[in-house]
Design an enzyme around this catalytic site. Structure first.
Site: not given
Lengths: 281, 281
Positions: A46, A117, A150
């Site tokens: 990430e 995200k 994540c």
């Protein structure tokens, strides 16, 4: 089916805060190593170009690039040079002027998907705008790759949506902050990745990072999990660079059969799951 | 908050196929042991009165009892005698004449909930009718107990629904059939139980069984997991009877805060989860 297996690589990297040039070089070296090992898909962490522990929105903005910019351009060159596909995280400056914690799938022909995200962690909420699209799923010659980042991976709804959308493998760039845990126990983040694989019958490949950044340490838990929920490589769980590889027959994940009477996805009872999302009117 | 902790017990038992009298006696002994250890809630395995490996529907029917019948009546006596609550699995003959793989929560005042397994495993589909109600959640003096059975626990939608309905602890009677696994790896069923606890911030207590039955062996993976996803007791993973106990401050599970910016349930993006259940019209 061994002849159909594709080598997948997850690169656990140190990232230098606020030094995109150095970070792109480190990524290039990892991609070259993955290619040398025969990998056709390599996953990077990430925010692999910018670093993670921003002083605030101003610093993040100074490090962000558009999807047409430096980072994905370089990845495209690498993908072409090494004849593989890169899935990694980058700090995105959107066309709307907002900042996104994003990931992309990039091949020699260009960028195949940009995913933003959707579930932001902690101070990311002060810097980034959350995405509002489901996990990306990209159809590649060797299989279908889903993409999330994540904390996204810790929402069973999100991994399920990727599986329902046809992902054979979930590629997850992460920066997992370290936290205390009992001796001999895996971090919950790794356990959730294993459970996501087993519950959905998909491969999950996680690229984490290493080396403390501005006082934040990392789990360094890069792992490649098979559709049964068992690790095929990793978890590393050690604070050093690593290149994990595993040979994965991705289309095998399309068979969700468990026995003569059970199928992981067909056994769902969606008519009973209405409480998970708002009633549509 | 230690003073608020409640001792929870999970009883891993051998079950004698088709001998409900012997099985109720074995359960009574386990409940007495749990009470002696100070437990206020004891969990028994799935189908703890009948056994699991039926020759077919006829045998299952011969062993089934209504919720008003022998098994729950006996549990009520035990709950009264020992001043605790029992959550366990039984073979239910429904008022509609159908057979259900059910579980109940029983206290001295009577049966507080009967839950019918919604996700049936393998040959259960040939014998039982699946339930069509969400996981039961029972409000007890020491906390809210959600109830589901075996394969149910492997559907992240189901554990999430229990958490959204307010469960502090998910009690899961199971009969987990043994399957091969790599050395040093926990069975995926245990990993999924840990992930369910961590993803929802709830306690999970699983009562499995032991001793081969008609050629079927069991994981014997009884475990009590804390809301962080780490086992508090077990997993046993050995083919012998066991009584696990753990002191659990159940209302602590209502705090889903992870840090100043994150909350396990509030961080969900239900507006993006519509693909998990059919559009309501």
């Amino acid at each position: 089916m061994t002849h159909m297996a594709t080598r997948i690589a997850a690169a656990q990297l140190p990232i230098t805060m606020a030094d995109p040039v150095a970070n792109l070089e480190a990524a290039a070296a990892a991609v070259a190593s993955a290619a040398a090992s025969g990998a056709r898909l390599v996953i990077l962490p990430e925010l692999s170009d910018s670093g993670y522990v921003f002083t605030g929105e101003t610093e993040a903005r100074s490090l962000a690039t558009p999807a047409s910019g430096r980072t994905l351009t370089r990845w495209r060159e690498l993908a072409a040079a090494h004849q593989l596909v890169i899935a990694g995280g980058f700090c995105e400056l959107g066309d709307d002027g907002r900042l996104y914690n994003s990931a992309a799938v990039v091949a020699e022909g260009g960028t195949l998907a940009v995913y933003r995200k959707a579930h932001l962690w902690d101070a990311e909420k002060l810097v980034f705008t959350p995405g509002d699209a489901p996990p990306a799923v990209v159809d590649l010659p060797f299989g279908r790759v889903g993409l999330m980042i994540c904390y996204d991976l810790e929402f069973p709804e999100w991994t399920r949506l990727a599986a329902l959308a046809g992902a054979d493998l979930i590629a997850a760039p992460v920066n997992w902050p370290a936290a205390p845990r009992p001796a001999h126990e895996r971090p919950p983040e790794v356990v959730k990745a294993q459970a996501a694989a087993a519950a959905n019958g998909v491969f999950v490949a996680v690229a984490d990072r290493c080396r403390t950044e501005r006082g934040v340490g990392w789990i360094s838990g890069s792992v490649i999990v098979g559709p049964g929920g068992f690790p095929l490589a990793g978890p590393v769980l050690a604070d050093h660079p690593a290149l994990l590889t595993a040979d994965c027959d991705l289309p095998r994940a399309r068979d969700k059969t468990l026995n003569a009477n059970n199928d992981l996805l067909a056994d769902r009872r969606p008519e009973l799951y209405g409480g998970l999302s708002p009633v549509q009117t």
